[in-house]
Motif scaffolding. Structure first.
Motif, PDB file in Angstrom:
ATOM      1  N   ALA A  16       0.848  -1.190   0.000  1.00  0.00           N
ATOM      2  CA  ALA A  16       0.000   0.000   0.000  1.00  0.00           C
ATOM      3  C   ALA A  16       0.883   1.239   0.000  1.00  0.00           C
ATOM      4  O   ALA A  16       1.960   1.257   0.587  1.00  0.00           O
ATOM      5  CB  ALA A  16      -0.905   0.010   1.223  1.00  0.00           C
ATOM      6  N   SER A  17       0.428   2.276  -0.691  1.00  0.00           N
ATOM      7  CA  SER A  17       1.166   3.532  -0.680  1.00  0.00           C
ATOM      8  C   SER A  17       0.950   4.243   0.641  1.00  0.00           C
ATOM      9  O   SER A  17       0.139   3.828   1.467  1.00  0.00           O
ATOM     10  CB  SER A  17       0.692   4.421  -1.832  1.00  0.00           C
ATOM     11  OG  SER A  17      -0.672   4.747  -1.667  1.00  0.00           O
ATOM     12  N   ALA A  18       1.674   5.349   0.841  1.00  0.00           N
ATOM     13  CA  ALA A  18       1.542   6.094   2.091  1.00  0.00           C
ATOM     14  C   ALA A  18       0.132   6.618   2.263  1.00  0.00           C
ATOM     15  O   ALA A  18      -0.396   6.669   3.357  1.00  0.00           O
ATOM     16  CB  ALA A  18       2.542   7.243   2.108  1.00  0.00           C
ATOM     17  N   PRO A  47      -5.162  -2.315   2.706  1.00  0.00           N
ATOM     18  CA  PRO A  47      -3.768  -1.907   2.935  1.00  0.00           C
ATOM     19  C   PRO A  47      -3.302  -2.340   4.320  1.00  0.00           C
ATOM     20  O   PRO A  47      -4.121  -2.661   5.198  1.00  0.00           O
ATOM     21  CB  PRO A  47      -3.839  -0.383   2.828  1.00  0.00           C
ATOM     22  CG  PRO A  47      -5.236  -0.045   3.226  1.00  0.00           C
ATOM     23  CD  PRO A  47      -6.094  -1.178   2.735  1.00  0.00           C
ATOM     24  N   ASP A  48      -2.003  -2.359   4.500  1.00  0.00           N
ATOM     25  CA  ASP A  48      -1.465  -2.722   5.815  1.00  0.00           C
ATOM     26  C   ASP A  48      -1.733  -1.637   6.847  1.00  0.00           C
ATOM     27  O   ASP A  48      -1.901  -1.919   8.029  1.00  0.00           O
ATOM     28  CB  ASP A  48       0.051  -2.949   5.722  1.00  0.00           C
ATOM     29  CG  ASP A  48       0.400  -4.174   4.910  1.00  0.00           C
ATOM     30  OD1 ASP A  48      -0.420  -5.111   4.876  1.00  0.00           O
ATOM     31  OD2 ASP A  48       1.490  -4.196   4.309  1.00  0.00           O
ATOM     32  N   HIS A  49      -1.785  -0.400   6.385  1.00  0.00           N
ATOM     33  CA  HIS A  49      -1.881   0.728   7.316  1.00  0.00           C
ATOM     34  C   HIS A  49      -3.347   1.021   7.625  1.00  0.00           C
ATOM     35  O   HIS A  49      -4.015   1.764   6.909  1.00  0.00           O
ATOM     36  CB  HIS A  49      -1.198   1.954   6.729  1.00  0.00           C
ATOM     37  CG  HIS A  49      -1.208   3.141   7.656  1.00  0.00           C
ATOM     38  ND1 HIS A  49      -0.943   3.040   9.006  1.00  0.00           N
ATOM     39  CD2 HIS A  49      -1.468   4.457   7.420  1.00  0.00           C
ATOM     40  CE1 HIS A  49      -1.039   4.241   9.561  1.00  0.00           C
ATOM     41  NE2 HIS A  49      -1.365   5.112   8.616  1.00  0.00           N
ATOM     42  N   ALA A  55      -6.476  -5.985  11.420  1.00  0.00           N
ATOM     43  CA  ALA A  55      -6.807  -6.709  10.205  1.00  0.00           C
ATOM     44  C   ALA A  55      -8.246  -6.363   9.819  1.00  0.00           C
ATOM     45  O   ALA A  55      -9.123  -6.272  10.672  1.00  0.00           O
ATOM     46  CB  ALA A  55      -6.659  -8.210  10.439  1.00  0.00           C
ATOM     47  N   ASN A  56      -8.456  -6.191   8.517  1.00  0.00           N
ATOM     48  CA  ASN A  56      -9.795  -5.779   8.058  1.00  0.00           C
ATOM     49  C   ASN A  56     -10.211  -4.480   8.731  1.00  0.00           C
ATOM     50  O   ASN A  56     -11.387  -4.265   9.038  1.00  0.00           O
ATOM     51  CB  ASN A  56     -10.824  -6.882   8.364  1.00  0.00           C
ATOM     52  CG  ASN A  56     -12.110  -6.696   7.592  1.00  0.00           C
ATOM     53  OD1 ASN A  56     -12.084  -6.425   6.403  1.00  0.00           O
ATOM     54  ND2 ASN A  56     -13.227  -6.831   8.268  1.00  0.00           N
ATOM     55  N   GLY A  57      -9.218  -3.604   8.948  1.00  0.00           N
ATOM     56  CA  GLY A  57      -9.447  -2.427   9.778  1.00  0.00           C
ATOM     57  C   GLY A  57      -9.961  -1.216   9.036  1.00  0.00           C
ATOM     58  O   GLY A  57     -10.302  -1.262   7.848  1.00  0.00           O
TER      59      GLY A  57
END
Length: 498
Positions: A16-18, A47-49, A55-57
């Motif tokens: 994922a991008s910023a 995305p991770d962020h 997770a699934n946030g």
């Protein structure tokens, strides 16, 4: 390739991008080599962020805006969405928990509600479900307030009701939700919560029975819920509907009947023009202190009219809400909770306005209404104080509205002052409890040059708090309240008489 059992598919190696995404994203194509068939039931890319890297946030910028308000509670999953156009399409919390890929989606209740923006392909996957709602509330230190279907579909649509002999399944859903939130991991639903990664209880204390239902059919069904829930969980407080309007025949019937039934909390909704909010700043001054508590569950001033596409989150609306909220704070002995609604809206994907927080695929911003809510929420104090003019609450005299509280931990008096006029005013306020003179004070001021001003993605803080230092001399303070302004003044003093 074929499969008979649904299996989650993980695509690795994607970063994922910023930022959260792009303003105009392009499709992602997933291809497979070889012969056979593939059945794809649910594809989800995250995305991770995310907020707290759940997770699934949820989007961190959106949750941060919410967390910065320090809300006391979160009402979910919302209002009319729990009802459905019919009962088949109602919101069922049990379909929103467990593994994401196994949650049962439905057509969103708003898909064809508004002719100005029909969205027949609007579905809910329930990637955001009741577990995530509870977790979000816990993450930001807010009490969870789930709202459940009471056996009635939206009365503005089909008005379908479940027959009384069949109401038990709906009541059982409510009982099972309490077990899901608070039950020991050895129980069925407490065990599911633990399996989802949260063995500790969510400490649920209150629950809404229905949303904007009205009439004898609601009372008939509410009684069954009340009896069953109180018998098993007497400490759970029930939030009850008083209908879609703050007055009129529907409201009067529910208000009178629920009070006779010793209801815990009455949920009042009002979407009205700014003038209504100014005129009703004294609404709760004469409510029965021995009756049910009040929840101002949904409200927002409408710059045009309800459900109008021309409604805007302008300063006139936010200022009227601030004036009204001084009445809520002044009557904290009867008004237990209050919440602006709706909360979030995507700039390219909305049907209803105004909304508290707006966003696109990249950014987000708080409206002037957001900053009013934030100033009230972060400057509550722990006890109210009387602030009067000629023995009456300051609620409209010369266009001024006010409330006062004390924060005993910080030894501060907190004044909230709203000037709804086009002229600056400098009222002299005598602080009877202050002993020490020349006490330092800080004012946080919201104002705009004209009532139609708004915030935007390009100028997100055009209307936002500005801090001003001042001094309380002797036992008085004379703040200058600019035109169309809302000021929160905190007066520091080490010795305050209550």
């Amino acid at each position: 390739m074929s499969a008979t059992t649904p299996t989650p598919l993980t695509v690795s190696g994607m970063k994922a991008s910023a930022a959260w995404g792009s303003k105009k994203a392009r499709p992602i194509y997933i291809g497979f080599d070889g012969q056979g068939s593939v059945d794809l039931d649910m594809i989800s890319l995250f995305p991770d962020h995310t907020w707290k890297h759940r997770a699934n946030g949820l989007r961190p910028d959106l949750v941060q805006l919410l967390a910065d308000m320090h809300p006391g509670f979160i009402r979910f999953p919302g209002g009319c969405i729990v009802e459905g156009r019919d009962l088949t399409n109602r919101y069922q919390w049990k379909n929103t928990v467990g593994p994401v890929e196994r949650r049962k989606g439905i057509i969103n209740r708003w898909n064809t509600e508004f002719a100005h923006r029909l969205t027949p392909d609007y579905f809910q996957s329930f990637g955001l479900g009741f577990f995530e709602y509870f977790q979000l509330a816990e993450d930001i230190g807010a009490e969870p307030l789930p709202i459940l279907n009471c056996g009635m579909a939206c009365q503005f649509n089909t008005s379908e009701v479940v027959a009384m002999p069949d109401i038990d399944a709906y009541v059982q859903d409510a009982l099972d939700l309490i077990e899901f939130a608070n039950g020991d991991p050895s129980t069925k639903w407490g065990g599911l919560r633990a399996a989802m990664g949260h063995p500790e209880p969510f400490h649920l204390k209150m629950m809404g029975v229905g949303n904007e239902q009205w009439g004898p059919q609601y009372i008939e069904r509410y009684k069954v819920f009340q009896q069953a829930i109180k018998a098993r969980y007497p400490g759970i407080l029930l939030v009850n509907s008083t209908g879609p309007d703050p007055n009129g025949e529907k409201f009067d019937f529910l208000n009178d009947t629920l009070r006779r039934l010793h209801a815990d909390i009455l949920d009042e909704h009002y979407y009205r023009n700014p003038e209504w909010f100014l005129q009703n700043a004294t609404r709760y001054d004469h409510y029965d202190r021995g009756g049910p508590m009040i929840f101002a569950g949904e409200y927002a001033a409408q710059s045009d009219k309800v459900v109008s596409v021309n409604n805007r989150n302008n300063w006139q609306c936010a200022l009227a809400e601030a004036a009204f909220m001084t009445g809520l704070e002044r009557n904290a002995g009867v008004v237990r909770m209050a919440s602006y609604a709706p909360l979030f809206a995507h700039i390219d994907g909305w049907q209803w306005a105004p909304d508290l927080i707006w966003f696109d695929n990249i950014g987000s911003y708080g409206t002037p209404d957001y900053y009013v809510q934030k100033l009230f929420a972060t400057n509550k104090g722990d006890a109210t104080l009387a602030l009067t003019r000629n023995g009456q609450p300051l609620a409209g005299q010369d266009g001024l509205y006010a409330s006062a509280a004390i924060d005993t931990a910080s030894h501060e008096i907190i004044l909230k002052l709203v000037n709804t006029t086009a002229q600056a005013q400098s009222p002299t306020i005598r602080l009877a409890g202050i002993r020490k003179s020349n006490a330092p004070a800080t004012a946080l001021v919201l104002t705009a040059a004209e009532p139609g001003a708004v915030n935007s993605l390009d100028n997100p803080t055009a209307i936002s708090p500005v801090a001003i230092k001042m001094l309380c001399r002797g036992k008085t303070i004379t703040p200058t309240l600019g035109p169309y302004s809302f000021s929160v003044i905190r007066i520091k003093n080490q010795a305050i008489d209550l």
